[in-house]
Write a protein that holds these residues in place. Structure first.
Motif, PDB file in Angstrom:
ATOM      1  N   VAL A 125      -5.183 -14.298   6.284  1.00 40.40           N
ATOM      2  CA  VAL A 125      -6.281 -14.624   5.373  1.00 40.40           C
ATOM      3  C   VAL A 125      -7.161 -15.683   6.033  1.00 40.40           C
ATOM      4  CG1 VAL A 125      -6.888 -15.560   3.128  1.00 40.40           C
ATOM      5  CG2 VAL A 125      -4.888 -14.059   3.353  1.00 40.40           C
ATOM      6  N   GLY A 126      -8.433 -15.391   6.150  1.00 38.53           N
ATOM      7  CA  GLY A 126      -9.352 -16.289   6.832  1.00 38.53           C
ATOM      8  C   GLY A 126      -9.519 -15.989   8.297  1.00 38.53           C
ATOM      9  N   ARG A 127      -8.604 -15.207   8.854  1.00 40.28           N
ATOM     10  CA  ARG A 127      -8.715 -14.826  10.263  1.00 40.28           C
ATOM     11  C   ARG A 127      -9.267 -13.417  10.418  1.00 40.28           C
ATOM     12  NH1 ARG A 127      -4.635 -18.603  10.461  1.00 40.28           N
ATOM     13  NH2 ARG A 127      -4.741 -19.980  12.300  1.00 40.28           N
ATOM     14  N   LEU A 128      -9.210 -12.636   9.376  1.00 38.17           N
ATOM     15  CA  LEU A 128      -9.771 -11.296   9.365  1.00 38.17           C
ATOM     16  C   LEU A 128     -10.928 -11.247   8.379  1.00 38.17           C
ATOM     17  CD1 LEU A 128      -6.518  -9.108   9.338  1.00 38.17           C
ATOM     18  CD2 LEU A 128      -8.169  -9.295  11.209  1.00 38.17           C
ATOM     19  N   PRO A 129     -11.902 -10.384   8.628  1.00 35.98           N
ATOM     20  CA  PRO A 129     -12.970 -10.213   7.636  1.00 35.98           C
ATOM     21  C   PRO A 129     -12.370  -9.840   6.278  1.00 35.98           C
ATOM     22  CG  PRO A 129     -13.521  -9.098   9.693  1.00 35.98           C
ATOM     23  CD  PRO A 129     -12.108  -9.544   9.827  1.00 35.98           C
ATOM     24  N   ALA A 130     -13.012 -10.272   5.208  1.00 37.19           N
ATOM     25  CA  ALA A 130     -12.467 -10.091   3.860  1.00 37.19           C
ATOM     26  C   ALA A 130     -12.177  -8.628   3.548  1.00 37.19           C
ATOM     27  CB  ALA A 130     -13.436 -10.676   2.827  1.00 37.19           C
ATOM     28  N   ASP A 131     -13.104  -7.722   3.941  1.00 39.61           N
ATOM     29  CA  ASP A 131     -12.871  -6.316   3.619  1.00 39.61           C
ATOM     30  C   ASP A 131     -11.689  -5.748   4.399  1.00 39.61           C
ATOM     31  OD1 ASP A 131     -14.220  -6.543   6.021  1.00 39.61           O
ATOM     32  OD2 ASP A 131     -15.437  -4.729   5.730  1.00 39.61           O
ATOM     33  N   ARG A 132     -11.563  -6.151   5.672  1.00 39.46           N
ATOM     34  CA  ARG A 132     -10.437  -5.687   6.480  1.00 39.46           C
ATOM     35  C   ARG A 132      -9.119  -6.242   5.924  1.00 39.46           C
ATOM     36  NH1 ARG A 132      -7.757  -1.873   9.019  1.00 39.46           N
ATOM     37  NH2 ARG A 132      -6.751  -2.513  10.978  1.00 39.46           N
ATOM     38  N   MET A 133      -9.137  -7.507   5.523  1.00 44.06           N
ATOM     39  CA  MET A 133      -7.937  -8.116   4.955  1.00 44.06           C
ATOM     40  C   MET A 133      -7.528  -7.385   3.683  1.00 44.06           C
ATOM     41  SD  MET A 133      -5.727 -10.623   5.436  1.00 44.06           S
ATOM     42  CE  MET A 133      -4.351  -9.730   4.718  1.00 44.06           C
ATOM     43  N   GLY A 134      -8.504  -7.054   2.875  1.00 40.85           N
ATOM     44  CA  GLY A 134      -8.219  -6.330   1.638  1.00 40.85           C
ATOM     45  C   GLY A 134      -7.607  -4.976   1.903  1.00 40.85           C
ATOM     46  N   VAL A 162       2.676   0.719   8.844  1.00 43.28           N
ATOM     47  CA  VAL A 162       3.306  -0.563   9.178  1.00 43.28           C
ATOM     48  C   VAL A 162       2.919  -0.986  10.589  1.00 43.28           C
ATOM     49  CG1 VAL A 162       5.523  -1.678   9.662  1.00 43.28           C
ATOM     50  CG2 VAL A 162       5.220  -0.356   7.569  1.00 43.28           C
ATOM     51  N   HIS A 163       2.930  -0.043  11.525  1.00 46.87           N
ATOM     52  CA  HIS A 163       2.550  -0.362  12.900  1.00 46.87           C
ATOM     53  C   HIS A 163       1.097  -0.832  12.973  1.00 46.87           C
ATOM     54  CE1 HIS A 163       2.200  -0.035  17.247  1.00 46.87           C
ATOM     55  NE2 HIS A 163       1.145   0.754  17.084  1.00 46.87           N
ATOM     56  N   GLU A 164       0.202  -0.156  12.265  1.00 44.30           N
ATOM     57  CA  GLU A 164      -1.216  -0.540  12.275  1.00 44.30           C
ATOM     58  C   GLU A 164      -1.411  -1.935  11.705  1.00 44.30           C
ATOM     59  OE1 GLU A 164      -5.454   0.793  10.172  1.00 44.30           O
ATOM     60  OE2 GLU A 164      -3.677   2.085   9.986  1.00 44.30           O
ATOM     61  N   VAL A 165      -0.756  -2.224  10.575  1.00 42.91           N
ATOM     62  CA  VAL A 165      -0.912  -3.546   9.946  1.00 42.91           C
ATOM     63  C   VAL A 165      -0.309  -4.629  10.841  1.00 42.91           C
ATOM     64  CG1 VAL A 165      -0.240  -4.952   7.960  1.00 42.91           C
ATOM     65  CG2 VAL A 165      -0.970  -2.579   7.626  1.00 42.91           C
ATOM     66  N   ALA A 166       0.864  -4.364  11.396  1.00 41.76           N
ATOM     67  CA  ALA A 166       1.510  -5.356  12.257  1.00 41.76           C
ATOM     68  C   ALA A 166       0.653  -5.662  13.474  1.00 41.76           C
ATOM     69  CB  ALA A 166       2.884  -4.850  12.691  1.00 41.76           C
ATOM     70  N   THR A 167       0.062  -4.637  14.065  1.00 43.83           N
ATOM     71  CA  THR A 167      -0.789  -4.859  15.238  1.00 43.83           C
ATOM     72  C   THR A 167      -2.008  -5.691  14.878  1.00 43.83           C
ATOM     73  OG1 THR A 167      -0.042  -2.754  16.174  1.00 43.83           O
ATOM     74  CG2 THR A 167      -2.057  -3.713  17.085  1.00 43.83           C
ATOM     75  N   ALA A 168      -2.589  -5.425  13.723  1.00 43.97           N
ATOM     76  CA  ALA A 168      -3.744  -6.213  13.283  1.00 43.97           C
ATOM     77  C   ALA A 168      -3.352  -7.671  13.046  1.00 43.97           C
ATOM     78  CB  ALA A 168      -4.324  -5.608  11.999  1.00 43.97           C
ATOM     79  N   ILE A 169      -2.178  -7.899  12.472  1.00 43.80           N
ATOM     80  CA  ILE A 169      -1.712  -9.273  12.243  1.00 43.80           C
ATOM     81  C   ILE A 169      -1.553 -10.003  13.571  1.00 43.80           C
ATOM     82  CG2 ILE A 169       0.257 -10.642  11.444  1.00 43.80           C
ATOM     83  CD1 ILE A 169       0.747  -8.503   9.310  1.00 43.80           C
ATOM     84  N   ALA A 170      -0.934  -9.344  14.535  1.00 44.62           N
ATOM     85  CA  ALA A 170      -0.708  -9.978  15.828  1.00 44.62           C
ATOM     86  C   ALA A 170      -2.014 -10.235  16.565  1.00 44.62           C
ATOM     87  CB  ALA A 170       0.211  -9.101  16.675  1.00 44.62           C
ATOM     88  N   ASP A 171      -2.939  -9.266  16.501  1.00 48.52           N
ATOM     89  CA  ASP A 171      -4.193  -9.385  17.250  1.00 48.52           C
ATOM     90  C   ASP A 171      -5.119 -10.462  16.706  1.00 48.52           C
ATOM     91  OD1 ASP A 171      -3.457  -7.446  19.034  1.00 48.52           O
ATOM     92  OD2 ASP A 171      -4.577  -5.821  18.053  1.00 48.52           O
ATOM     93  N   ALA A 182      -4.445 -13.515  -4.971  1.00 50.08           N
ATOM     94  CA  ALA A 182      -5.436 -14.593  -5.149  1.00 50.08           C
ATOM     95  C   ALA A 182      -5.991 -15.050  -3.810  1.00 50.08           C
ATOM     96  CB  ALA A 182      -4.794 -15.762  -5.900  1.00 50.08           C
ATOM     97  N   ALA A 183      -5.114 -15.140  -2.811  1.00 47.35           N
ATOM     98  CA  ALA A 183      -5.570 -15.586  -1.492  1.00 47.35           C
ATOM     99  C   ALA A 183      -6.544 -14.591  -0.882  1.00 47.35           C
ATOM    100  CB  ALA A 183      -4.364 -15.783  -0.574  1.00 47.35           C
ATOM    101  N   VAL A 184      -6.241 -13.293  -1.000  1.00 46.04           N
ATOM    102  CA  VAL A 184      -7.136 -12.270  -0.449  1.00 46.04           C
ATOM    103  C   VAL A 184      -8.479 -12.295  -1.172  1.00 46.04           C
ATOM    104  CG1 VAL A 184      -7.476  -9.786  -0.179  1.00 46.04           C
ATOM    105  CG2 VAL A 184      -5.260 -10.808   0.373  1.00 46.04           C
TER     106      VAL A 184
END
Length: 759
Positions: free
Chosen positions: A660-669, A685-694, A561-563
């Protein structure tokens, strides 16, 4: 008084040689009353020079005294510091580059008002150091004339010798020290002061008594050697531990022995040692030893400071034909004072052994200032593990027995033919010990101790609570691992993989009653208090199970729902509730249990509990953060606890929700789809974690945790007096919110403003 100087004035000569940066005077005695009661009194005054802004030298003074009632096994101490000493401590803390940055910040905060940290007291009246008749340049107590502020004085006595007066708690003293031998035979040397061997007579007023009692005995006074009081902080990551044994034998000889240990602060590795020993004959003749063996034994850990001290020592020298065993009358003889960092041992001891082939006995005073700088807060908390393991072994012993069976079965057990004892041990004890023995970070057990110490009560007699906390937490982990399907915990296979699911569930559930087994040991026979403890504990159990229910239900639908909506607020509220119930409320309960056990009343147990609830919740948030950061850097070998396991399992955590809200909607999805159903590859996992941190989600989590802890601290701090425990509790909160990841300093998501905790 000749060439006197005020405690807050400029240096002007006197008993400390011109140009000296420090001076130290120490004395002690063993006293016996007509009724045979035995007491040991010690006092130590230290001064250290500092340079003010205008370049002029000023002095800081610290004073410590101990009163030891040998027969009743009571150790009482007081310590004082003047404002100059507080300035020295502040400068030392600011320059302690090897000290954990969180601890250093909390210490500087505590000293910011220029007052000592309790139990140290402010010397309201000045310390005055001067020389009596004779050579004004000599540093020894034989010609010193000391006014110890309002605490007492050391002055020449009529008829020879010196008179020591000590006022206030822990005992009033009026004693005359009369040297037995000519002082010229006992000049101080590089290895420590020989000092003067004295007959001591006078009066003392013991705690609880109205009238003074006449005492006599023997003692010593000495000066000039470093003993760790108000000591300068070594450069870099080194620390120095010091010990000194003043031994008095019944054949008239005495022995002074001691040494130093140089310790690497963070790892606690000893990098160098030095020992020395000198025997002093009845005529004052000093005989240095050409060979020395000084071995400590039977360590004891103080729950107040987490310092570890020996309680017996072996002294040997083939050259002097000396073999002595020095044993403390009882273990808990620690002086808590910031003048040494946190505390030091000042122990009255008995002596036995041989000298020159003949049996001897005697008495001793042992002072030991351990290397106690805290280079790493996690290592410091880990010092509790040995005490916790000892208490767990007492509560859940290695072997079965009828007494254990009866205790585990609520007092209703019967040994039968021995089968019940073995079966109960195998099914209820071994599964819990499997997880309790490796031990964890130990902060939950520390919470219980810290809450007690915050109230000015010594935690040592409440040590059984450590076992209850560890056993209960291990039970929680065992159940959690079953529900999560975890394979490992604390570096060993998960309990259910070794003992099976049914036995693990049963043993873990039974372990929730561990608190009931220790209450009789630590609580008085007070039904109202015991009811409050039980209600606090049962509330915690309900909350923890509720938090686990939220966790098991998962947050996948809420994340969907948040995404879809771009609004993470409902999801974040639910995650915060789960963290609070699972980790925050148990931490609160352990703190409140400690506060109640220590006799806290009114609003203080709830206020202490609220702070530790914030600490526990922040700890869980930072655990989520570490799971992300652990996956942002390539693994360098070995298994790390934090390595993106939550993302691999498709678990929704605080950093992921904050995306959520910090990344563009399509990227978050895209990111959510990649990990939603679990089983993502290490690369994903590494790619997602890096995106979360960045994207700033990690920093948002850390900011939330920091604010949570700081707000709770600002509500609690005014209710508590300053103390070393308060400093450490403040450090613990910041640690919970800002734990370091096992990744390089330049990894994504690391806040550059935080720097390194190890400073």
């Amino acid at each position: 008084m000749a060439a006197a100087e005020s405690g807050n004035g400029r240096a002007g000569g006197g008993a400390t040689e011109p140009g000296a940066r420090a001076g130290r005077w120490q004395l002690g005695c063993r006293l016996v009353t007509g009724a045979g009661e035995e007491y040991v009194v010690t006092a130590s005054l230290v001064r250290r020079r500092r340079t003010t802004v205008d370049g002029s030298p000023r002095w800081g003074h610290g004073l410590v005294r101990s009163f030891i009632d040998v027969g009743r096994r009571r150790h009482r101490a007081q310590s004082w510091a003047d404002r100059g000493a507080v300035a020295v401590l502040r400068a030392a803390a600011a320059g302690a580059s090897g000290t954990d940055a969180l601890v250093r910040a909390a210490l500087l905060e505590a000293l910011a008002d220029g007052l000592p940290v309790a139990p140290d007291r402010l010397l309201a009246e000045p310390v005055r150091v001067g020389s009596g008749p004779g050579d004004p340049g000599r540093a020894g107590l034989d010609r010193a004339d000391l006014v110890l502020g309002e605490a007492g004085a050391w002055r020449a006595a009529d008829g020879g010798g010196h008179r020591l007066t000590l006022h206030g708690e822990p005992a009033e003293c009026d004693l005359v020290f009369a040297p037995r031998a000519a002082l010229g035979a006992e000049e101080p040397d590089d290895d420590g002061p020989g000092g003067a061997h004295c007959d001591v007579t006078g009066r003392i007023t013991v705690p609880g008594a109205r009238d003074a009692v006449v005492v006599s005995g023997e003692g010593w006074y000495a000066s000039g050697a470093e003993d760790g009081l108000l000591a300068e902080v070594p450069c870099g990551g080194r620390d120095i531990g010091r010990r000194r044994l003043m031994v008095f034998l019944d054949d008239g000889w005495r022995v002074t022995a001691g040494g130093e240990e140089h310790v690497e602060t963070a790892s606690r590795t000893v990098t160098g040692r030095r020992t020395w020993l000198t025997a002093h004959g009845p005529d004052g003749r000093a005989v240095p030893a050409e060979d020395v063996r000084l071995r400590p034994h039977r360590p004891w850990t103080s729950l107040s400071t987490l310092n570890r001290y020996p309680t017996s020592w072996e002294i040997a020298s083939d050259h002097l034909r000396l073999r002595l065993h020095v044993t403390a009358h009882f273990p808990d003889q620690e002086v808590r004072t910031m003048l040494t960092g946190q505390g030091f041992l000042c122990a009255a001891a008995r002596v036995s052994g041989t000298r020159a082939g003949r049996p001897v006995t005697g008495w001793a005073v042992v002072t030991a200032v351990p290397a106690q700088r805290i280079g790493d807060l996690e290592e410091y908390l880990g010092r509790l593990q040995e005490v916790t393991r000892r208490e767990v072994r007492r509560l859940y012993p290695d072997r079965p027995s009828p007494a254990l069976t009866t205790s585990l079965l609520g007092g209703t057990g019967a040994s039968l033919d021995g089968f019940a004892d073995t079966a109960v041990h195998e099914s209820l004890v071994r599964p819990v010990r499997h997880l309790a023995d490796p031990g964890g970070r130990g902060w939950r057990a520390y919470v219980c101790c810290a809450a007690i110490e915050l109230l000015g009560v010594r935690a040592d007699r409440f040590a059984p609570l450590l076992a209850a906390v560890e056993v209960i937490h291990s039970a929680n982990l065992a159940i959690d691992d079953i529900q999560d399907g975890a394979l490992h915990r604390r570096g060993v296979p998960a309990v259910h993989r070794v003992f099976g699911v049914p036995a693990t569930v049963n043993a873990a559930t039974a372990a929730y009653f561990a608190l009931d087994r220790v209450m009789d040991e630590v609580l008085p026979d007070d039904d109202r208090l015991r009811l409050a403890v039980c209600r606090t504990y049962l509330r915690m159990l309900r909350a923890a199970h509720g938090g686990q229910a939220l966790d098991l239900a998962g947050h996948t639908a809420e994340m969907d729902a948040a995404v879809a909506s771009g609004d993470a607020r409902p999801l974040l509220r639910r995650l915060r509730a789960a963290h609070r119930f699972k980790t925050g409320v148990p931490a609160r309960a352990f703190a409140e249990l400690g506060a109640l056990a220590a006799g806290a009343t009114g609003t203080r147990p709830a206020a202490i509990g609220a702070y530790f609830e914030a600490v526990g919740t922040a700890y869980q948030i930072s655990d989520d953060v570490l799971d992300v950061l652990g996956a942002t850097a390539p693994r360098s070998g070995g298994r790390r606890k934090h390595s993106g396991e939550d993302l691999h399992a498709g678990k929704v955590t605080m950093p992921l929700a904050h995306c959520v809200g910090r990344l563009p909607a399509d990227r978050m999805g895209q990111l959510w789809k990649a990990v939603r159903d679990g089983g993502a590859t290490a690369g994903t996992v590494h790619e997602v974690a890096t995106a979360i941190a960045d994207c700033g989600a990690v920093l948002a989590c850390r900011q939330e945790a920091r604010v949570l802890v700081d707000d709770a601290w600002h509500r609690l701090a005014p209710l508590l007096p300053g103390s070393p425990a308060k400093i450490m509790v403040r450090s613990l909160g910041r640690y919970a919110a800002l734990r370091e990841a096992e990744v390089p300093a330049d990894a994504p998501g690391r806040d550059p403003a935080e720097g390194s905790r190890r400073g």
